[in-house]
Structures are given as structure tokens and as C-alpha cells.
Design an enzyme around this catalytic site. Structure first.
Site, PDB file in Angstrom:
ATOM      1  N   LEU A 141     -11.936  -1.741   2.676  1.00 52.67           N
ATOM      2  CA  LEU A 141     -12.266  -0.320   2.923  1.00 52.67           C
ATOM      3  C   LEU A 141     -11.932   0.126   1.629  1.00 52.67           C
ATOM      4  CD1 LEU A 141     -14.238  -0.840   6.426  1.00 52.67           C
ATOM      5  CD2 LEU A 141     -15.300  -1.188   4.556  1.00 52.67           C
ATOM      6  N   ASP A 142     -12.341   1.556   1.107  1.00 50.32           N
ATOM      7  CA  ASP A 142     -12.485   2.284   0.472  1.00 50.32           C
ATOM      8  C   ASP A 142     -11.898   3.357   1.110  1.00 50.32           C
ATOM      9  OD1 ASP A 142     -13.013   0.905  -1.500  1.00 50.32           O
ATOM     10  OD2 ASP A 142     -15.080   2.123  -2.341  1.00 50.32           O
ATOM     11  N   ARG A 143     -11.036   4.061   0.704  1.00 48.14           N
ATOM     12  CA  ARG A 143     -10.462   5.042   1.943  1.00 48.14           C
ATOM     13  C   ARG A 143     -11.466   6.247   2.447  1.00 48.14           C
ATOM     14  NH1 ARG A 143      -9.498  10.632   1.247  1.00 48.14           N
ATOM     15  NH2 ARG A 143      -7.640  11.329   2.560  1.00 48.14           N
ATOM     16  N   ARG A 243     -20.960   1.610  -4.858  1.00 49.48           N
ATOM     17  CA  ARG A 243     -21.342   2.550  -5.459  1.00 49.48           C
ATOM     18  C   ARG A 243     -21.115   2.482  -6.483  1.00 49.48           C
ATOM     19  NH1 ARG A 243     -15.074   4.513  -4.215  1.00 49.48           N
ATOM     20  NH2 ARG A 243     -16.031   5.971  -4.728  1.00 49.48           N
TER      21      ARG A 243
END
Length: 307
Positions: A141-143, A243
Site C-alpha cells: 500500500l502507498d505510504r 489514483r
């Protein structure tokens, strides 16, 4: 559901009727699709026993046989263990599912310098529970993205979970808030995604990129704020996939400055709300819901259990 028991370093599996004419070789190749290197390691290391003795890999099991696999090691983690307050959604001898808070990186890019990642927290969690082994993440997962993420506690679990992910048998459901009013109730983005040559981390829709499929369904619309709440689920796992797809469609995620969103939240409004898959060893159906963690809340009046 398979009957399994842990006995020290070994996992015992009671062979079900549907496997009675199968062999160890069939199990590794046909049912588990275990990588060749790992299969060779188990074969040559005599890490597979049948009814109390080293297994003949080509002999049919028969009904009620007891298969034992040496899955668990006493190897210390090869990454520094760091305590972080991360909620656990599910855990057993083979896997660990965290509810990742935002602003934490999934894994270190430089292990000697970065020690506050989710992988460091997983290593600490295992040691605190008296477990050893080389824990690793199955997906990322992205930060700034929160929610459910799976870790494997040993190499064999990692190999089988990798297979499930590759075959799109781990369903990941996200909740996102995007700018603008999306028309219609649902849809699919199928444009390929590649690197943006003009930015070190950004991705973009590109005809030469990798296949990317994102399905979405509108949950609700906030007319006053001109925001749409959507449920998304993925067929692929490209970097920044949700995104990029929503930004390309003219509906960037709220708070996602990298892809054109406005700074109305302290991060992009994206949460991995639900994970579903069949457990690779027990064949139990795993279904995990990840409660929202933001304070003050970003996602309001969303019932996770109706996603």
C-alpha cells in the site's frame, strides 16, 4: 476446510477424501503450484513426511493419511524489529493481516536506514509473540494509503499467497473519495499504466504501459462539497493504479496532490477496506474488514460491512 495441526516446526495436514489418489508431487505441482526452487528445497531437504516417515513423492496418499511439512524455522528476521502501534485484523501460524495506518511505508527501500516501516513492525510483532522467521509483505500500500495488507510468516506461505495474488484470487476492495460528480452507478477503467518519464515517482496512463483494470461503484455523492465516494476493486496491482485511473478520468482523489487532487485532507482519500481470499493451507474463506483509522475522520457515514 482442511484439518491442520501445528507440531513444533511442522504442519500436519489430514489428507481429505478428494486428495486420496493424489501424491506429494501432485500436491506441490497441481494444487499448490509451488515454485520449482522451493519444491526442490523441500524434496532434497526431506521436509515432507507421510505417516511418520519421509514421503515417497509419487505414492498416492490414501484416505486419512497424515502429511507433515517442515514449514517453521528458527531463523531470526533479517530486518530490524521496531514497535509500531498497528492493529491486527487476522493472524495464524502462516499469515498476518495488519490494518495499516496512513503515513507508514510498507517496507524499507534501505533496510539499514529505514526502521519504521510496516515490515519492521511485523518483525517486532512476531518476536514479541515468540515466533521467528523471515516475514514479508505479499502486496503493498502507498505510504499515505491506509487499510488491510497481508504478510506471510514463512517462505512457503509467501509462495502460495504470491500464487493467489498472481491468479487474482485475493480480492482487494478499496474506498476512495474523488473530486467531482461521477455519473452512473459503476464502471471499469482499463487503460494501461506506465512510468512518467518526467517525474521520479509518478505513474501515468500509457499505451506502452502494463495492463491495469480497476472496477468501481458509486457509494454516495456529496453535492455540497462536489465529492463522490466510490468502492473500487482491482484485477491488477499496478503502482498508484486507483489514483492514476481516477485522475485520468478527470476525478482525482481528494487530497492527492501528486495526481491533481486538492489538499482538503492531509492525505489521499484511499483506504483498503476489505480483503477476501481462500486460505492456502486450511482452505478456509478469509474475509477481513479494516476500520477507518483517521482522526479526525476522512470517510464519514460509510458502512464497511455493506461493501
Amino acid at each position: 476446510m482442511l484439518q491442520t495441526n501445528r507440531k513444533g516446526d511442522w504442519l500436519e495436514i489430514i489428507i481429505p477424501d478428494e486428495w486420496k489418489n493424489k501424491s506429494v508431487e501432485d500436491l506441490f505441482h497441481q494444487i499448490w503450484n509451488c515454485p520449482r526452487k522451493l519444491t526442490h528445497l523441500f524434496r532434497m531437504g526431506k521436509k515432507v513426511w507421510l505417516n511418520g516417515k519421509p514421503a515417497n513423492w509419487r505414492e498416492p496418499f490414501g484416505t486419512g493419511a497424515k502429511l507433515s511439512l517442515q514449514l517453521f524455522s528458527e531463523n531470526m528476521p533479517d530486518i530490524p524489529a521496531t514497535y509500531l502501534d498497528v492493529p491486527v485484523l487476522y493472524e495464524d501460524d502462516h499469515l498476518l493481516i495488519f490494518n495499516k495506518p496512513p503515513f507508514i511505508t510498507t517496507h524499507p527501500n534501505n533496510p539499514s536506514m529505514e526502521k519504521n516501516t510496516l515490515l519492521n513492525a511485523a518483525a517486532f510483532h512476531m518476536l514479541a509473540n515468540g515466533e521467528t522467521g523471515e516475514v514479508r509483505h505479499i502486496h503493498r500500500l502507498d505510504r499515505d494509503t491506509s487499510g488491510a495488507i497481508v504478510f506471510a510468516k514463512h517462505s512457503f506461505a509467501g509462495a502460495l499467497l504470491d500464487q493467489l495474488l498472481e491468479k487474482r484470487k485475493i480480492k482487494r476492495t478499496y474506498v476512495a473519495i474523488v473530486h467531482g460528480m461521477i455519473t452512473g452507478k459503476n464502471g471499469t477503467f482499463s487503460k494501461p499504466i506506465g512510468r512518467d518519464r518526467h517525474h521520479p515517482t509518478r505513474r501515468r496512463v500509457s499505451p506502452t504501459g502494463q495492463e491495469a483494470l480497476t472496477h468501481y461503484q458509486v457509494i454516495k455523492r456529496d453535492l455540497a462539497s462536489q465529492l463522490t465516494y466510490v468502492k473500487c476493486w482491482l484485477e491488477t496491482g499496478r503502482t498508484h493504479q486507483i489514483r492514476v485511473h481516477f485522475s485520468d478520468a478527470g476525478h482525482p482523489l481528494a487530497g492527492d496532490l501528486l495526481y491533481g487532487g486538492k489538499a482538503i485532507f492531509p492525505r489521499q482519500a484511499l483506504h483498503a477496506a476489505k480483503l477476501e481470499f481462500t486460505h492456502p493451507f486450511t482452505e478456509e474463506r478469509i474475509e477481513c474488514y479494516a476500520p477507518f483509522l483517521d482522526s479526525p475522520p476522512i470517510f464519514k457515514d460509510i458502512d464497511l460491512y455493506r461493501l
